[in-house]
Design an enzyme around this catalytic site. Structure first.
Site, PDB file in Angstrom:
ATOM      1  N   LYS A 258       0.843  -1.197   0.000  1.00 53.00           N
ATOM      2  CA  LYS A 258       0.000   0.000   0.000  1.00 53.00           C
ATOM      3  C   LYS A 258       0.878   1.246   0.000  1.00 53.00           C
ATOM      4  O   LYS A 258       1.938   1.250   0.613  1.00 53.00           O
ATOM      5  CB  LYS A 258      -0.863   0.021   1.273  1.00 53.00           C
ATOM      6  N   ARG A 332     -10.170 -11.544   1.828  1.00 51.96           N
ATOM      7  CA  ARG A 332     -11.039 -12.540   1.211  1.00 51.96           C
ATOM      8  C   ARG A 332     -10.391 -13.923   1.217  1.00 51.96           C
ATOM      9  O   ARG A 332     -11.076 -14.932   1.238  1.00 51.96           O
ATOM     10  CB  ARG A 332     -11.429 -12.083  -0.208  1.00 51.96           C
TER      11      ARG A 332
END
Ligand code: BES
Ligand code: ZN
Ligand code: ZN
Length: 480
Positions: A258, A332
């Protein structure tokens, strides 16, 4: 804070101050005794208006409506105002004479949520001097007779608000303090004096069970992953509910790193797991008649020489293979394995809570929980519980064209969409791939990426963690 119901008239109760909630329409009501003084201050009883009259020992607070969430906000505002004053005790009458229990519950929640203050890392801890709040049974509509009902509502509001603050405390702590093992310790502490059970699994178990997606996320971290399973098992339960929480104790993004500004606040990526712990606390203290399981995938998404990589292909617990195209879509992966584990428990309902996508925040703004799944009735009931609990929710609808975007050329499925838009929905559609056909209608996914952590105060939420999901799910379980 000590909050109590006292079956006496307001005039018979001793306190430093009386708080009066005023609805603009009812400004001329006989309870509002200082009309002239209030008029001088321009007080009209509107939302958020405050007039403090120390010489009269009164604090007037305007309310937007008599609806429960407006009472919650007014109660929190009351605490905020009194924070700066040296008032130690206050009394208040019940404004909410039509549904007094709902009103007492909301006011209790607002007071406790509004009094929350996270100061673990401050060398100077500011303390609230207000420590006693007395609610009189005297009310606008006449005296309230059923004191027991009020007491129960107060107890319930306290348990729910304290569970929310408990969740806030976990989320607000730093990634160095809250590692996956620390989440285990917190869960073990939680079950100690309650009637909860716990079982915790480490790396060996995850390997043995073929939870390759969950394990991959953990590979670069020095902290071992933990699968934490907390159980509330009353006799003759009404239903069996499984809650699954994303417990990424820090999300650097992994090798798909990120950017700095996007990484900051990623300590909140354990928001789902922390909410599950808060819900378990509340469910147990409220003795709710459902069997509830809390399952947490606790893991850190770090970088390092062992890191999992874009191009890796992982195999989940149900045998499905996943092409990793972005290591920042890690939640996920963890949830996929946890959802397979959850379904083995043969539940009636499965709800996962996760700070899953920035796209959900783009879609709904930072205050709203995204509700997704295949069962319209189930989603509708969750959204209804949102209305009752004061949490904002909105549905994001599935469609088969978005599902197609998860196709992979090398594995059964890709971990990100090939398209640019609808990222909250495609993330949920990825999870849907790990829900068995027979369980499709039993599952709802909640994306709490927005409200789990907000860097400005809103309503009764201070800077930081809000405890998103706790009040919503407790309310929903109560409705069963
Ligand atoms: N933990 C983030 C999602 C997130 C974003 C939570 C902002 C709270 C605030 C998640 O793991 C993530 O990084 N998702 C990616 C998905 C993308 C790579 C498909 C995102 O949202 O950008
Ligand atoms: Zn991520
Ligand atoms: Zn994440």
């Amino acid at each position: 804070m000590n909050i109590q119901i006292v079956d006496k008239k307001l005039s018979q109760i001793k306190a430093d101050l009386e708080v009066v909630f005023v609805l603009g329409k009812k400004l001329k009501h006989k309870w509002v005794k200082d009309l002239a003084l209030l008029g001088e201050q321009g007080f009209k009883g509107g939302d958020g208006e405050v007039v403090y009259l120390p010489h009269k020992k009164k604090l007037y607070i305007g309310i937007a409506s008599e609806k429960h969430n407006d009472l919650r906000e007014a109660a929190a505002l009351c605490v905020q105002v009194l924070k700066k004053k040296k008032v130690r005790s206050v009394k208040l009458g019940l404004y909410y004479d039509k549904l007094p229990e709902t009103g007492v519950k909301a006011i209790t929640e607002g007071l406790i949520l509004g009094a929350y203050n996270f100061n673990k890392y401050k060398s100077k801890k500011d303390k609230l001097s207000l420590n006693k709040l007395i609610i009189s049974t005297e009310a606008y509509g006449g005296k309230i007779e059923d004191v027991n009902k009020l007491q129960n509502a107060l107890d319930e509001g306290r348990i729910i608000a304290e569970a929310t603050n408990y969740t806030r405390d976990i989320v607000n702590q730093t990634p160095s303090d809250i590692t996956p093992l620390k989440l285990t310790e917190i869960a073990e502490e939680l079950v100690k004096d309650k009637k909860l059970e716990i079982i915790v699994y480490g790396e060996k178990y995850l390997e043995k069970e073929g939870m390759g997606a969950f394990l991959a996320v953990s590979k670069a971290s020095p902290y071992p992953p933990q699968l934490i399973h907390v159980k509330h098992k009353p006799d003759n339960p009404k239903a069996k509910i499984i809650l699954v929480g994303k417990g990424v104790t820090y999300d650097t993004g992994g090798l798909s790193l990120k950017p700095s500004e996007g990484m900051r606040t990623m300590k909140s990526d354990k928001g789902g797991a922390s909410a599950v712990l808060g819900i378990m606390q509340a469910v147990s203290r409220l003795n709710l008649p459902c069997e509830v399981h809390g399952i947490i995938g606790a893991v850190e998404n770090a970088i390092g020489r062992h890191a999992y990589k874009p191009d890796d292909v992982l195999t989940a617990k149900n045998g499905k293979t996943i092409e990793v195209k972005n290591t920042d879509a890690e939640g996920r992966l963890v949830l996929a394995d946890c959802l397979v584990y959850a379904q083995e428990l043969k539940p009636d309902y499965i709800i996962d809570l996760a700070t899953l996508t920035g796209a959900c925040v783009v879609a709904l703004g930072e205050y709203t929980i995204g509700v997704m799944g295949n069962n319209n009735e189930f989603k509708k009931n969750i959204i209804a519980a949102g209305g009752k609990s004061g949490e904002f929710t909105a549905e994001l609808p599935f469609n088969k064209y978005l599902a197609e975007l998860l196709k992979s050329d090398v594995a059964d499925i890709s971990n990100i969409s090939s398209g640019r838009w609808g990222g909250a929905i495609t993330a949920a559609l990825f999870l849907d791939e790990f829900i068995d056909k027979k369980n499709k209608d039993k599952w709802v996914h909640l994306d709490i990426a927005g409200p789990a952590f907000v860097e400005k105060p809103w309503g009764y939420n201070p800077y930081g963690a809000s405890g998103a999901g706790v009040r919503l799910i407790v309310e929903w379980i109560k409705s069963l």
